[in-house]
Design a protein around this motif. Structure first.
Motif, PDB file in Angstrom:
ATOM      1  N   ALA A  75      29.455  17.110  -0.692  1.00 52.37           N
ATOM      2  CA  ALA A  75      30.277  16.059  -1.299  1.00 52.37           C
ATOM      3  C   ALA A  75      31.708  16.520  -1.540  1.00 52.37           C
ATOM      4  O   ALA A  75      32.647  15.717  -1.467  1.00 52.37           O
ATOM      5  CB  ALA A  75      29.649  15.601  -2.613  1.00 52.37           C
ATOM      6  N   CYS A  76      31.890  17.797  -1.814  1.00 47.68           N
ATOM      7  CA  CYS A  76      33.221  18.314  -2.144  1.00 47.68           C
ATOM      8  C   CYS A  76      34.008  18.785  -0.930  1.00 47.68           C
ATOM      9  O   CYS A  76      35.235  18.861  -0.986  1.00 47.68           O
ATOM     10  CB  CYS A  76      33.102  19.454  -3.149  1.00 47.68           C
ATOM     11  N   ARG A 134      31.751   8.753   1.547  1.00 44.78           N
ATOM     12  CA  ARG A 134      30.863   7.900   0.760  1.00 44.78           C
ATOM     13  C   ARG A 134      29.479   8.529   0.604  1.00 44.78           C
ATOM     14  O   ARG A 134      28.889   8.502  -0.477  1.00 44.78           O
ATOM     15  CB  ARG A 134      30.750   6.515   1.411  1.00 44.78           C
ATOM     16  N   ARG A 135      28.965   9.112   1.689  1.00 39.18           N
ATOM     17  CA  ARG A 135      27.630   9.734   1.655  1.00 39.18           C
ATOM     18  C   ARG A 135      27.599  10.878   0.642  1.00 39.18           C
ATOM     19  O   ARG A 135      26.618  11.064  -0.076  1.00 39.18           O
ATOM     20  CB  ARG A 135      27.235  10.245   3.037  1.00 39.18           C
ATOM     21  N   GLY A 136      28.676  11.655   0.575  1.00 37.15           N
ATOM     22  CA  GLY A 136      28.728  12.751  -0.390  1.00 37.15           C
ATOM     23  C   GLY A 136      28.554  12.269  -1.811  1.00 37.15           C
ATOM     24  O   GLY A 136      27.773  12.829  -2.581  1.00 37.15           O
ATOM     25  N   ALA A 137      29.281  11.202  -2.168  1.00 37.04           N
ATOM     26  CA  ALA A 137      29.155  10.641  -3.516  1.00 37.04           C
ATOM     27  C   ALA A 137      27.739  10.117  -3.742  1.00 37.04           C
ATOM     28  O   ALA A 137      27.142  10.359  -4.800  1.00 37.04           O
ATOM     29  CB  ALA A 137      30.185   9.532  -3.724  1.00 37.04           C
ATOM     30  N   GLU A 143      34.130   7.544  -9.160  1.00 37.90           N
ATOM     31  CA  GLU A 143      33.881   8.597 -10.149  1.00 37.90           C
ATOM     32  C   GLU A 143      33.928   9.978  -9.485  1.00 37.90           C
ATOM     33  O   GLU A 143      34.496  10.930 -10.037  1.00 37.90           O
ATOM     34  CB  GLU A 143      32.524   8.384 -10.828  1.00 37.90           C
ATOM     35  N   HIS A 144      33.337  10.081  -8.294  1.00 37.65           N
ATOM     36  CA  HIS A 144      33.381  11.349  -7.560  1.00 37.65           C
ATOM     37  C   HIS A 144      34.829  11.715  -7.224  1.00 37.65           C
ATOM     38  O   HIS A 144      35.252  12.858  -7.418  1.00 37.65           O
ATOM     39  CB  HIS A 144      32.531  11.245  -6.295  1.00 37.65           C
ATOM     40  N   ARG A 171      40.347  15.742 -10.822  1.00 35.41           N
ATOM     41  CA  ARG A 171      40.405  16.502 -12.092  1.00 35.41           C
ATOM     42  C   ARG A 171      40.187  17.992 -11.848  1.00 35.41           C
ATOM     43  O   ARG A 171      40.901  18.839 -12.392  1.00 35.41           O
ATOM     44  CB  ARG A 171      39.358  15.948 -13.062  1.00 35.41           C
ATOM     45  N   PHE A 172      39.221  18.331 -11.004  1.00 36.28           N
ATOM     46  CA  PHE A 172      38.919  19.739 -10.727  1.00 36.28           C
ATOM     47  C   PHE A 172      40.056  20.405  -9.945  1.00 36.28           C
ATOM     48  O   PHE A 172      40.367  21.573 -10.194  1.00 36.28           O
ATOM     49  CB  PHE A 172      37.599  19.872  -9.974  1.00 36.28           C
TER      50      PHE A 172
END
Length: 189
Positions: A108-109, A155-158, A167-168, A174-175
């Motif tokens: 996801a990241c 999208r799949r990662g989230a 949100e993801h 933020r990170f």
């Protein structure tokens, strides 16, 4: 074997000369580390996996060899199976299904960190500090922007994390803000 960030970073710098690829691995590390903290997982261990996920890509940029060549090196060095499995799982074509929270987080990241970085760098400020999730969502709709990045993968990662896309994206922003200087994403702010 003791997993250390210093050893992982040494391997990254030995194998990767490209500053942009190094920054990509640092961005993925920042995002994965942030999620580890949010999930109550081992930040340092997850950080190592994130740093190493593309360390062989500069030498082996094709699906026939990446990440397999790097995995062989990591196994020789004694990295545990959960590390190599997570790295294998980030490549859809490897056939290794993402099962653990770490595996899903790395996937996801990976692309999202790169996409958020690109979205920050085209801003007038060239900064992640004033980037909002809504801007990233808007960029995702622009097929000409970062066209090599699969929107379906983003999208799949989230989805695999069980989070709404916005949100993801907000989490990754933020990170990355936490490491803006190291990542070259402070820009004019």
């Amino acid at each position: 074997m003791e997993l250390t960030r210093d050893a992982a970073w040494a391997l990254v710098t030995e194998w990767t000369q490209s500053e942009s690829l190094r920054k990509h691995m640092l961005a993925v590390e920042a995002a994965v580390r942030g999620y580890a903290r949010q999930f109550g997982e081992d930040e340092d261990a997850w950080s190592v996996v994130a740093l190493l996920h593309d360390f062989d890509y500069e030498r082996y940029p094709d699906a026939e060899h990446h990440p397999y060549e790097g995995i062989a090196v990591l196994r020789e060095l004694g990295y545990p199976d959960w590390v190599t499995r997570a790295i294998l799982s980030h490549a859809d074509y490897s056939g290794v299904a993402r099962e653990s929270r770490l595996e899903k987080t790395l996937y996801a990241c990976d692309e999202m960190s790169g996409f958020v970085t690109a979205a920050a760098l085209v801003r007038p400020s060239k900064s992640v500090l004033d980037l909002e999730a809504s801007s990233v969502v808007k960029r995702m709709k622009d097929k000409a922007f970062a066209k090599a990045v699969s929107r379906d993968d983003l999208r799949r990662g989230a989805e695999e994390l069980g989070l709404p896309l916005d949100e993801h994206i907000a989490n990754v922003i933020r990170f990355l803000r936490e490491r803006a200087d190291v990542l070259g994403l402070r820009g004019a702010l």
